[in-house]
Design an enzyme around this catalytic site. Structure first.
Site, PDB file in Angstrom:
ATOM      1  N   ARG A 294       0.815  -1.323   0.037  1.00  0.00           N
ATOM      2  CA  ARG A 294      -0.293  -0.253  -0.023  1.00  0.00           C
ATOM      3  C   ARG A 294       1.168   1.445  -0.166  1.00  0.00           C
ATOM      4  O   ARG A 294       0.509   2.970  -0.462  1.00  0.00           O
ATOM      5  CB  ARG A 294      -0.802  -0.194   1.482  1.00  0.00           C
ATOM      6  CG  ARG A 294      -1.877  -0.930   1.296  1.00  0.00           C
ATOM      7  CD  ARG A 294      -2.991  -0.374   1.940  1.00  0.00           C
ATOM      8  NE  ARG A 294      -4.402  -1.292   1.618  1.00  0.00           N
ATOM      9  CZ  ARG A 294      -4.202  -2.510   2.280  1.00  0.00           C
ATOM     10  NH1 ARG A 294      -3.915  -2.949   3.054  1.00  0.00           N
ATOM     11  NH2 ARG A 294      -5.984  -2.993   2.205  1.00  0.00           N
ATOM     12  N   PHE A 424      -8.691   3.395  -5.226  1.00  0.00           N
ATOM     13  CA  PHE A 424      -7.324   1.946  -5.041  1.00  0.00           C
ATOM     14  C   PHE A 424      -7.540   0.755  -3.903  1.00  0.00           C
ATOM     15  O   PHE A 424      -7.271   1.956  -2.944  1.00  0.00           O
ATOM     16  CB  PHE A 424      -6.449   2.485  -6.069  1.00  0.00           C
ATOM     17  CG  PHE A 424      -6.528   2.180  -7.190  1.00  0.00           C
ATOM     18  CD1 PHE A 424      -6.939   1.220  -8.249  1.00  0.00           C
ATOM     19  CD2 PHE A 424      -5.205   2.905  -7.604  1.00  0.00           C
ATOM     20  CE1 PHE A 424      -6.641   1.534  -9.091  1.00  0.00           C
ATOM     21  CE2 PHE A 424      -5.419   3.076  -9.148  1.00  0.00           C
ATOM     22  CZ  PHE A 424      -5.478   2.298 -10.143  1.00  0.00           C
ATOM     23  N   GLU A 425      -7.506  -0.188  -4.017  1.00  0.00           N
ATOM     24  CA  GLU A 425      -6.193  -0.887  -3.501  1.00  0.00           C
ATOM     25  C   GLU A 425      -7.118  -0.659  -1.903  1.00  0.00           C
ATOM     26  O   GLU A 425      -6.186  -0.025  -1.099  1.00  0.00           O
ATOM     27  CB  GLU A 425      -5.386  -0.552  -2.742  1.00  0.00           C
ATOM     28  CG  GLU A 425      -4.018  -0.911  -3.880  1.00  0.00           C
ATOM     29  CD  GLU A 425      -2.820  -0.532  -3.873  1.00  0.00           C
ATOM     30  OE1 GLU A 425      -2.170  -0.548  -2.972  1.00  0.00           O
ATOM     31  OE2 GLU A 425      -1.895  -0.311  -5.527  1.00  0.00           O
ATOM     32  N   GLY A 426      -8.376  -0.486  -1.788  1.00  0.00           N
ATOM     33  CA  GLY A 426      -9.115  -0.386  -0.465  1.00  0.00           C
ATOM     34  C   GLY A 426      -9.645   0.891  -0.668  1.00  0.00           C
ATOM     35  O   GLY A 426      -8.832   2.074  -0.205  1.00  0.00           O
TER      36      GLY A 426
END
Length: 641
Positions: A294, A424-426
C-alpha cells in the site's frame, strides 16, 4: 474437471468471519500507530528517525539519477494522455532499465532497492506520467513478485522472479463484477483436476496491468473435497494460457494510459505447482502483501503534492491581480500554505513508513494503511486547490493551453488521475473500517466474547475477568502523561508543543474509543461514521508525528532545518484544527438523521425530488453478467515485445 461457478450465498456475519479469518492476528512486533490508538505515544519507535544504510543510499541514488533521465527524455505524459495508452517503447525502455525489478533481489536479476528508494522511484515516475507509475506499482507492489517474495516456494522464485525482474509484467486479479471488498462472495472457481492441476473458471474485473501482463496472481475459490481443505487460494497463472480472454480494456476518467481490463477464465488449467501457499490462504496472502504494498500509492500522492507546490509557486508569483501577485492575496496564500505544509507531511509519512518497513523492527500494517488513507485524501484536496488557484486555466486542458500559446500545465488531468486513489487498493470507507478493526484489536482480544451473541455464559465470564484485568491496568494510564509536562520533548524546540498535543490527544482518542465501545458494545461495528472519525483523528496524529520527526532529522543533519521546522509547525497547526473539529463531530453530528433520510431515499419516498430532469445514462444492467463459459469476445490482450 471444472464445475459451474455459482456466487456463494453468505450472510453479513459469514462475510465478516471470512474477512476476520484473513487478518494477521498476532502482533509480534511493536506498532507506533497501534499504540497511538491505545493512548500510548511511543515516540521512541520513530525517533530518532530511522535512516537507510550507506550502501542502500548509494545504489538508490544511482538508480534515481538514471531513472530521472529516462523520465525526462523517454516518457511523454502528454502523448500517453492523448492516446490513452503507454507506448510499447516506453515499457520496453523500463524493462531495459531494470525498473520491473526494483524490489526483486539481485540474485534473481533485480535491483534490490529498499522500500524507501522504490517509493521515491514511483514518485518520480508518477510525476512524469501517473499511468506509468501505476503500471510499475501494480507490477511490483501487488503483482506476482511481492506474494512470491513473502510466500512463494524456492522453485517458484527460481522460475518466475528472473522473468519478472527483466521481461514479464504482472497483474493482480481479485475483484469480480459483483465482488469488491466482500471476498466471501468470490465466485471464480479453481477445481482440482487430479493431484497436479486446478481448472479455473470465472470473470475478473478491473485487472490493472491485466491487458498487457505476462503473469497473473489470481484469487479463486477451491471447493472443499477429500484431500482439499478448499477456500480462497492464490495462483500464478500464465496470461497466455489457453482459455484466458481479455474481453475488454476499461476506460476511466483519469489514468487514461492504465492497462486495466476484464479477464475471463474458461477451463484454464493451472499446475498445482503454481499455487502460492496452501489452499484457503489466498486472502491472508493478499492482505499481508498489501501491508507494505500500500505504500506505493501514498508515494505517488506525495510526488503529486510536490508537483502541485511547484506549479502553485511559479504561477502565483507570475499572475498579478489588483497590483500584486495572486499568491500575496490571503485568499490564495492560505491555499499555498496548505499545499506546502501538507506536501511536507505526506513525504514525511511515506519516508518514515518506508524506512520502518526496511528496518523490519516494527509491525507497520496500520502505518501503511494510514499512509494510503491520508495520502489519497490529502493529495486530492491539494490538486483541487491547485485547480482553484489556477482558475480557468486549471480547468482547461494542457493541450488547449498549449494550442493558444500558454504553458501546458495538466492540472485538470492530475485532478482526474488522483481521484482513483481514494478507491484503489481499498476505498477510503473500507480503509476506515480496516484500520478501525486493527485499532480496537486490543479491546476485542480481551472483551470481544462479552459482546458476541454466540458465546456461552462461561466464555463471557472468562472474558469479563480478562477485560477487568486489562482495563484495570490500561485506564489509569489515560489520565495523565508527558503531554501535560511543559518541558516534555524539549529537544524538538518550537515543535515540542505539537508533540505534547499528540500525546494528550492520543489519550483522549483512546478514552473516546473506550466510551463508544462501552456505550454501543456489539452495535459498535455499525457505527461506521463514528469509526471513520476515530481513524481520521489517528491519521492526523500520525502525520503530525512524522512531520515533527522529519523536521528534526533535517535540522540535525543541516538540510533546510529552519524551513522544515516552519513547514512542520504550519502543518501541525492546521492539523490540530482538523482534529478538534473531528472530536466535536464524534458526539455532535447528524448520523442518526442521515440514516433516517437514507431509509427514505431507498424506500422511494423522495422520488418527487428527482422530477424535472432527464437521465443520460444508457440502458443495461447495473452489474454485468459474469456467468462462466467460453468468451464471446475477441481477446484484447496486448503483448509487449
Amino acid at each position: 474437471m471444472s464445475a459451474p461457478t455459482q456466487r456463494p450465498k453468505v450472510t453479513e456475519r459469514e462475510a465478516r468471519q471470512v474477512a476476520e479469518a484473513a487478518r494477521e492476528r498476532d502482533w509480534r512486533k511493536p506498532s507506533f500507530a497501534k499504540e497511538l490508538f491505545l493512548g500510548r505515544f511511543r515516540l521512541d519507535l520513530v525517533h530518532p528517525h530511522p535512516l537507510p544504510a550507506a550502501e542502500d543510499v548509494r545504489r538508490g541514488e544511482a538508480f534515481l539519477a538514471v531513472l530521472r533521465a529516462f523520465c525526462e527524455t523517454r516518457i511523454d505524459g502528454a502523448r500517453i494522455e492523448r492516446e490513452a495508452r503507454i507506448p510499447d517503447e516506453t515499457i520496453t525502455g523500463l524493462k531495459e532499465l531494470g525498473a520491473l525489478g526494483m524490489k526483486i533481489d539481485p540474485k534473481y536479476g533485480g535491483l534490490g532497492l529498499t522500500q524507501l528508494y522504490y517509493n521515491r522511484a514511483l514518485a518520480l515516475v508518477g510525476s512524469a506520467s501517473p499511468a506509468v507509475g501505476a503500471l510499475l506499482s501494480a507490477h511490483q507492489s501487488i503483482g506476482v513478485p511481492q506474494p512470491l517474495k513473502l510466500f512463494g516456494t524456492q522453485e517458484q522464485k527460481d522460475a518466475f522472479l528472473p522473468r519478472l525482474a527483466r521481461t514479464d509484467l504482472s497483474a493482480f486479479l481479485l475483484t469480480e463484477p459483483d465482488v469488491g471488498s466482500d471476498p466471501a462472495r468470490l465466485a471464480t472457481a479453481a477445481v482440482p483436476d487430479g493431484d497436479d492441476a486446478y481448472v479455473l473458471d470465472g470473470v475478473k474485473l478491473w485487472t490493472t496491468n491485466g491487458v498487457v501482463a505476462d503473469l497473473l496472481v489470481v484469487m479463486a475459490r477451491v471447493p472443499a473435497s477429500e484431500g482439499h481443505p478448499g477456500g480462497i487460494t492464490a495462483f500464478v497463472v500464465e496470461a497466455d494460457a489457453p482459455g484466458i480472454t481479455v474481453e475488454h480494456r476499461n476506460a476511466f476518467m483519469g489514468l487514461r494510459g492504465l492497462e486495466n481490463g476484464v479477464t475471463r477464465f474458461h477451463r484454464v488449467r493451472v499446475p498445482a505447482a503454481n499455487r502460492i501457499g496452501p489452499e484457503g490462504a489466498g486472502l491472508k496472502i493478499a492482505l499481508t502483501t498489501l501491508n507494505t504494498g500500500r505504500l506505493s500509492l501514498p508515494a505517488a500522492c506525495a510526488g503529486a503534492a510536490k508537483w502541485c507546490l511547484k506549479i502553485a509557486r511559479e504561477w502565483s508569483g507570475e499572475r498579478e491581480q489588483w497590483g500584486r501577485p495572486v499568491g500575496r492575496h490571503e485568499a490564495v496564500s492560505t491555499k499555498i500554505s496548505f499545499i506546502a505544509a501538507t506536501a511536507f507531511a505526506l513525504e514525511a509519512v511515506v519516508d518514515l513508513a518506508s524506512q520502518m518497513a526496511d528496518e523490519d523492527r516494527n509491525d507497520i500494517r496500520i502505518e501503511a494503511a494510514l499512509a494510503k488513507l491520508y495520502g489519497s485524501e490529502k493529495a486530492w484536496l491539494i490538486a483541487d486547490e491547485l485547480v482553484q488557484i489556477r482558475g480557468g486555466r486549471g480547468y482547461e486542458t494542457a493541450d488547449s493551453l498549449a494550442a493558444r500559446g500558454e504553458r501546458a500545465v495538466p492540472a485538470e488531468q492530475l485532478l482526474r488521475d488522483l481521484r482513483i486513489n481514494r478507491i484503489f487498493e481499498g476505498s477510503t470507507e473500507i480503509m476506515h473500517l480496516l484500520i478501525a478493526r486493527e485499532a480496537v484489536d486490543a479491546h476485542l482480544s480481551v472483551a470481544g466474547d462479552l459482546i458476541d451473541p454466540e458465546k456461552s455464559l462461561g466464555d463471557k465470564a472468562k472474558a469479563g475477568a480478562r477485560a477487568g484485568s486489562f482495563y484495570a491496568r490500561w485506564l489509569p494510564g489515560l489520565v495523565a502523561g508527558a503531554g501535560q509536562l511543559p518541558g516534555a520533548y524539549g529537544e524538538f524546540g518550537a515543535l515540542a508543543g505539537h508533540l505534547r498535543y499528540v500525546e494528550r490527544t492520543s489519550r483522549k482518542l483512546a478514552r473516546s474509543t473506550f466510551y463508544a465501545m462501552s456505550r454501543w458494545q456489539g452495535r459498535m461495528e455499525l457505527k461506521q461514521a463514528f469509526l471513520g472519525r476515530i481513524v481520521d483523528i489517528g491519521a492526523e496524529l500520525f502525520a503530525m508525528s512524522a512531520a515533527c520527526v522529519r523536521a528534526e532529522l533535517l535540522r540535525t543533519t543541516g538540510e533546510h532545518g529552519p524551513e522544515a521546522h516552519q513547514l512542520a509547525d504550519a502543518f501541525c497547526r492546521q492539523a490540530r484544527l482538523r482534529v478538534d473539529e473531528l472530536f466535536t463531530r464524534l458526539w455532535s453530528n447528524t448520523d442518526d438523521l442521515d440514516r433516517r433520510v437514507v431509509d427514505g431515499v431507498l424506500a422511494g419516498r423522495y422520488t418527487w425530488l428527482e422530477a424535472g430532469i432527464v437521465d443520460p445514462s444508457g440502458e443495461g444492467p447495473w452489474i454485468a453478467d459474469a456467468t462462466p463459459g467460453p468468451s464471446p469476445h475477441p481477446n484484447t490482450h496486448r503483448r509487449i515485445p
